[in-house]
Design a protein around this motif. Sequence first.
Motif, PDB file in Angstrom:
ATOM      1  N   ASP A   1       0.811  -1.219   0.000  1.00 47.21           N
ATOM      2  CA  ASP A   1       0.000   0.000   0.000  1.00 47.21           C
ATOM      3  C   ASP A   1       0.845   1.269   0.000  1.00 47.21           C
ATOM      4  O   ASP A   1       0.546   2.223  -0.708  1.00 47.21           O
ATOM      5  CB  ASP A   1      -0.926   0.026   1.216  1.00 47.21           C
ATOM      6  N   ILE A   2       1.879   1.267   0.825  1.00 48.34           N
ATOM      7  CA  ILE A   2       2.712   2.465   0.910  1.00 48.34           C
ATOM      8  C   ILE A   2       3.406   2.710  -0.427  1.00 48.34           C
ATOM      9  O   ILE A   2       3.410   3.827  -0.944  1.00 48.34           O
ATOM     10  CB  ILE A   2       3.762   2.307   2.028  1.00 48.34           C
ATOM     11  N   LEU A   3       3.971   1.653  -0.952  1.00 47.72           N
ATOM     12  CA  LEU A   3       4.663   1.766  -2.235  1.00 47.72           C
ATOM     13  C   LEU A   3       3.720   2.269  -3.307  1.00 47.72           C
ATOM     14  O   LEU A   3       4.043   3.191  -4.067  1.00 47.72           O
ATOM     15  CB  LEU A   3       5.231   0.400  -2.630  1.00 47.72           C
ATOM     16  N   SER A   4       2.527   1.708  -3.350  1.00 49.15           N
ATOM     17  CA  SER A   4       1.612   2.088  -4.416  1.00 49.15           C
ATOM     18  C   SER A   4       1.108   3.510  -4.207  1.00 49.15           C
ATOM     19  O   SER A   4       0.878   4.252  -5.168  1.00 49.15           O
ATOM     20  CB  SER A   4       0.473   1.075  -4.503  1.00 49.15           C
ATOM     21  N   ARG A   5       0.975   3.931  -2.944  1.00 45.86           N
ATOM     22  CA  ARG A   5       0.559   5.320  -2.700  1.00 45.86           C
ATOM     23  C   ARG A   5       1.620   6.291  -3.176  1.00 45.86           C
ATOM     24  O   ARG A   5       1.318   7.284  -3.837  1.00 45.86           O
ATOM     25  CB  ARG A   5       0.305   5.533  -1.198  1.00 45.86           C
ATOM     26  N   TYR A   6       2.862   6.001  -2.854  1.00 46.05           N
ATOM     27  CA  TYR A   6       3.948   6.892  -3.257  1.00 46.05           C
ATOM     28  C   TYR A   6       4.084   6.946  -4.772  1.00 46.05           C
ATOM     29  O   TYR A   6       4.260   8.010  -5.354  1.00 46.05           O
ATOM     30  CB  TYR A   6       5.266   6.441  -2.615  1.00 46.05           C
ATOM     31  N   VAL A   7       4.026   5.788  -5.408  1.00 47.31           N
ATOM     32  CA  VAL A   7       4.161   5.775  -6.867  1.00 47.31           C
ATOM     33  C   VAL A   7       3.018   6.555  -7.507  1.00 47.31           C
ATOM     34  O   VAL A   7       3.239   7.355  -8.419  1.00 47.31           O
ATOM     35  CB  VAL A   7       4.204   4.329  -7.400  1.00 47.31           C
ATOM     36  N   THR A   8       1.815   6.352  -7.001  1.00 45.23           N
ATOM     37  CA  THR A   8       0.665   7.086  -7.540  1.00 45.23           C
ATOM     38  C   THR A   8       0.892   8.589  -7.434  1.00 45.23           C
ATOM     39  O   THR A   8       0.673   9.349  -8.377  1.00 45.23           O
ATOM     40  CB  THR A   8      -0.612   6.711  -6.770  1.00 45.23           C
TER      41      THR A   8
END
Lengths: 238, 238
Positions: B152-159
């Motif tokens: 989740d954190i990774l995908s939030r940052y990438v987004t």
Amino acid sequence: MTADGHDKTRKSTVSKSDAVYRALKRAILDQALAAGTKLPEDSIGERLGVSRTIVRQALARLNGEGLIELRPHKGACVAQPSLEDGRNIFAVRRSLEALVVDSLIGKLSPQQIRQLEAHVEAEDMARANDTATSIQLAGEFHVLLAKLTENDILSRYVTELVSRSSLILSLYGRPHSPDCAVSEHRELITALARGDRDKAGALMHHHIDAITTRALLKSQTEKDFPDLLAAYAREEGL
Amino acid sequence: MTADGHDKTRKSTVSKSDAVYRALKRAILDQALAAGTKLPEDSIGERLGVSRTIVRQALARLNGEGLIELRPHKGACVAQPSLEDGRNIFAVRRSLEALVVDSLIGKLSPQQIRQLEAHVEAEDMARANDTATSIQLAGEFHVLLAKLTENDILSRYVTELVSRSSLILSLYGRPHSPDCAVSEHRELITALARGDRDKAGALMHHHIDAITTRALLKSQTEKDFPDLLAAYAREEGL
DNA sequence: TCAGGAAAATATGTATACGAATATGGGAGA
DNA sequence: TCTCCCATATTCGTATACATATTTTCCTGA
């Protein structure tokens, strides 16, 4: 005292929601507010002498940073990151702190190196005496490194991840063992100062892995709540 | 229609500030609101039929994600990231998208691979016809990859970084050239599907570097505003 | 005694109102 | 005519009030 003027008015000038945000954040990271603690807007506002409007803004911001959970119509509570959240956070930290090292190699001024050494010195001082500030300083070392890159996005993300790491540590980590951290920080500074990219990168990876292990220690002995319950259920033949 | 109930009430149920947030975000990413555009709370609220309270919440969130700038007592405006911001954002993207690839290697189900291929197919379809959606889809490919990691954190940052990259592109990038992106996305999927970690990692690095180059193209020809002015000043002997 | 449910109490979501800071425009003086 | 300054208007910061959702409490009935 400060750049923008007299010290007395400063606090009231720089927006109240920011003050509430910082107060709540510190309280959470200091574990004055344990994970899962409910955070009613009314009480907080009354306690801090501001209106709910302000508290709401602060809570929204903390929610954005993952320090609290905010469910519609249910209110806010201090986040209780799962073990998986913990693994994810440390995985991202590993990547980003590698980038920090990479950005810093060969670019640290003697003054910045002294600044880092002074910080580690402070960590060492607090090592035995003050456990609370010891934990705090260990985290801030990574934040300081990130800020030295002058990459705002990178330093924002690292700061956020370090904060969340504190929460993870308080939930799943062993009591405290900052001894190794201090020496690892020292070695890292040395490698950075010498411009040894490979060594610094390896040290940082190793360091984060060590933190990860310490932080997620209970993952092997202690189960998640649902699993824990399931175990009891099995024993009772349910 | 949706999981939580009837479709009619859904929009009003899931909080207005979220709707305003999404509307503004889309408007910014579609460049309907150009970089630097002022965003007065009153006008927006009136236009969207909500109170300033709601607009304020949405603006605060956008500010947290770096899509708008929010100066005290001066109001909000669409962010105008500097070239340095651009470099920083792409540097962090490079790191995080490498982690995405690393997390995905050997873990993609056939169905997920089909999903990725379908997305690239859509990119290909929009390539010539619709420039606007073409840009959008190219970014969403990276978001989709990040979400597949289930971090989740990774995908939030990438987004977040992909969104900000769009802003950078609109400010400093060349008009548009999505052709290469599509083929690069295809190659990446192939490498991921085959479980070729080194190849996939190299492709992703190369791909992000290519985007970075395209996005920051004007850095060589066009200067920042202050520098631009300084050049004119020199010519006039000031 | 306990389960179920309605009403009261509490907390959140949203709108509005008022005070403060900033931007704007016009007039007086040079 | 230009500049400076003050009055006006707009916009933001914060508090409060009202509407809605949830939790708690307590009563009723089995």
